[in-house]
Scaffold this active site. Structure first.
Site, PDB file in Angstrom:
ATOM      1  N   GLU A 234     -16.382   6.095   4.586  1.00 30.45           N
ATOM      2  CA  GLU A 234     -15.545   5.585   5.677  1.00 30.45           C
ATOM      3  C   GLU A 234     -16.044   6.061   7.029  1.00 30.45           C
ATOM      4  OE1 GLU A 234     -11.589   4.507   5.365  1.00 30.45           O
ATOM      5  OE2 GLU A 234     -11.218   5.901   3.735  1.00 30.45           O
TER       6      GLU A 234
ATOM      7  N   LYS B  19      -2.731   6.397   1.283  1.00 31.03           N
ATOM      8  CA  LYS B  19      -2.575   6.913   2.651  1.00 31.03           C
ATOM      9  C   LYS B  19      -1.718   8.181   2.613  1.00 31.03           C
ATOM     10  CE  LYS B  19      -2.416   4.581   7.110  1.00 31.03           C
ATOM     11  NZ  LYS B  19      -3.658   5.113   7.652  1.00 31.03           N
TER      12      LYS B  19
ATOM     13  N   ARG C 132       0.840  -1.214   0.000  1.00 30.58           N
ATOM     14  CA  ARG C 132       0.000   0.000   0.000  1.00 30.58           C
ATOM     15  C   ARG C 132       0.870   1.257   0.000  1.00 30.58           C
ATOM     16  NH1 ARG C 132      -4.561   0.147   4.430  1.00 30.58           N
ATOM     17  NH2 ARG C 132      -2.809   0.778   5.701  1.00 30.58           N
TER      18      ARG C 132
HETATM   19  N1  PLP Z   1      -9.338   4.115   6.511  1.00 32.13           N
HETATM   20  C1  PLP Z   1      -8.520   5.111   6.844  1.00 32.13           C
HETATM   21  C2  PLP Z   1      -8.836   6.476   6.362  1.00 32.13           C
HETATM   22  C3  PLP Z   1      -7.402   4.858   7.650  1.00 32.13           C
HETATM   23  O1  PLP Z   1      -6.579   5.835   8.011  1.00 32.13           O
HETATM   24  C4  PLP Z   1      -7.150   3.542   8.082  1.00 32.13           C
HETATM   25  C5  PLP Z   1      -5.981   3.251   8.895  1.00 32.13           C
HETATM   26  O2  PLP Z   1      -4.993   2.765   8.452  1.00 32.13           O
HETATM   27  C6  PLP Z   1      -8.025   2.532   7.691  1.00 32.13           C
HETATM   28  C7  PLP Z   1      -9.118   2.856   6.909  1.00 32.13           C
HETATM   29  C8  PLP Z   1      -7.794   1.120   8.092  1.00 32.13           C
HETATM   30  O3  PLP Z   1      -6.797   0.522   7.320  1.00 32.13           O
HETATM   31  P1  PLP Z   1      -5.927  -0.653   7.909  1.00 32.13           P
HETATM   32  O4  PLP Z   1      -6.865  -1.706   8.317  1.00 32.13           O
HETATM   33  O5  PLP Z   1      -5.067  -1.077   6.782  1.00 32.13           O
HETATM   34  O6  PLP Z   1      -5.162  -0.100   9.042  1.00 32.13           O
HETATM   35  C1  COI Z   2      -4.101   3.173  11.444  1.00 36.89           C
HETATM   36  O1  COI Z   2      -5.071   2.502  11.761  1.00 36.89           O
HETATM   37  O2  COI Z   2      -2.955   2.720  11.308  1.00 36.89           O
HETATM   38  C2  COI Z   2      -4.269   4.578  11.161  1.00 36.89           C
HETATM   39  O3  COI Z   2      -3.580   5.062  10.326  1.00 36.89           O
HETATM   40  C3  COI Z   2      -5.293   5.331  11.883  1.00 36.89           C
HETATM   41  C4  COI Z   2      -4.825   6.660  12.429  1.00 36.89           C
HETATM   42  C5  COI Z   2      -3.926   6.550  13.602  1.00 36.89           C
HETATM   43  C6  COI Z   2      -4.332   7.595  11.379  1.00 36.89           C
END
Ligand code: PLP
Ligand code: COI
Length: 341
Positions: free
Chosen positions: A219, A183, A80
């Site tokens: 989201e 991200k 990612r």
């Molecule tokens: N959506 C957003 C906007 C986020 O910042 C995050 C955090 O990482 C997620 C979803 C969840 O993604 P992940 O499960 O890969 O941490």
């Molecule tokens: C995560 O779940 O890793 C995130 O990025 C959420 C937040 C701390 C930005």
């Protein structure tokens, strides 16, 4: 660190022993170096500071009952970060480099991985940004990849307790063909005001709708949304949603539990039909949603009486945590061990 009360940790920064860095210059990544320095010294005209050429990741390491340290799906974070780098026209770090750097920095900070049973984990924060003098709006010629780690507890104070969320129609986190699927640091800057307003109104999270129609759920703050009904795990499909690694894992686990899995457009009016709802992410794990307030229609959608996590969310949470901690078999091959050499 003798004084750390692991069970009481929140989601904040605590200094650990080392972070790790690699610099991209003249087309090459430098050999990663561990450092105790918590600061970065970059040119004031860096693209990271002016034009948002910066992206980050979030992953976690866990200590199992056997004392071994486990990383959860770290290659997915590396992939990612590559897609974020490509979109923001940054140097793309190889997956192997990021995985190797993660293993090295976690090993160097092994004493900071919270003990099994504490409910805490070691948060891993890789980030990549453009450096060097560069006033024109164009990609930087040099990049820095840094990974730091810090022990964390639950993202939402109450842990695995239902949160309250509010639909925010006044702000968009991401544009339909913008940067929601990566991200990018800018996405989070764009969500601060909205987050502050929803906290002041007494909610822990905003629910964002698709920016074009304000009709479909995107989201839940910094986490993906899912709903459960009729033995089905439902989660929004949208270009402006971050492809969550937790959500990807929960879809597999839901299927393992015999649920149907649907990744599709989810109209906000469908909120009234779910039996359970939740926010999922690395930081959030699964945070059950007890209530979604819709200010436009002055309507409250309540799940589990607003106070109880539903049975499916609870099962999914236990399964996910179980795999991360080594209490459940890692049938999908999601765990990498970081053993001391
Ligand atoms: N959506 C957003 C906007 C986020 O910042 C995050 C955090 O990482 C997620 C979803 C969840 O993604 P992940 O499960 O890969 O941490
Ligand atoms: C995560 O779940 O890793 C995130 O990025 C959420 C937040 C701390 C930005």
């Amino acid at each position: 660190m003798e004084n750390i009360k692991w069970e009481e940790l929140g989601f904040g920064y605590i200094r650990t022993d080392f972070n790790i860095r690699s610099t991209w210059k003249n087309g090459e990544w430098s050999t990663p170096r561990l450092t105790e320095d918590e600061t970065v010294n970059i040119h004031m005209a860096s693209t990271a500071l002016h034009y948002g050429q910066t992206a980050f990741e979030g992953a976690k390491a866990f200590k199992g009952a056997d004392g071994r340290i486990r990383l959860f799906r770290i290659e997915e974070n590396a992939k990612r970060l590559q897609s974020s780098a490509e979109y923001l026209m940054m140097a793309v770090p190889p997956v192997e480099l990021m995985v190797k750097m993660t293993e090295e920095v976690v090993r160097a900070n092994a004493r900071w991985v919270p003990p099994y049973g504490s409910g805490a984990s070691l948060y891993i924060r890789p980030f990549l940004f453009g450096t060097g003098a560069n006033v024109g709006v164009k990609p930087a010629e040099e990049y820095e990849l840094i990974i730091f780690v810090t022990p964390v507890g639950p993202y939402f104070k109450a842990g695995f307790q239902p949160i309250r969320a509010i639909i925010d129609r006044d702000h968009d986190r991401a544009a339909p063909l913008g940067t929601g699927h990566i991200k990018a640091g800018g996405n989070y800057g764009a969500s601060l005001l909205s987050g502050d307003i929803c906290h002041k109104l007494g909610y822990q999270s905003a629910i964002y709708l698709d920016a074009a129609h304000k009709r479909y759920i995107d989201e839940a703050g910094a986490a993906n949304f899912f709903g459960i009904k009729d033995n089905t795990y439902v989660t929004p499909k949208s270009h402006s949603v971050l492809p969550s690694i937790t959500n990807m894992s929960l879809r597999d686990l839901a299927a393992d539990l015999g649920l149907k899995v649907e990744e599709r457009l989810v109209e906000y009016t469908e909120l009234g039909t779910f039996e359970e709802a939740g926010a999922c992410g690395t930081a959030a794990v699964i945070s059950p949603i007890g209530e979604v307030y819709d200010p436009l229609e002055d309507k409250r959608y309540v799940y589990g009486g607003g106070t109880e996590a539903g049975p499916v969310s609870t099962k999914l949470y236990n399964l996910l945590r179980g795999i991360q901690l080594g209490d459940e078999p890692d049938t999908h091959g999601w765990v990498t061990f970081v053993d001391m050499e």
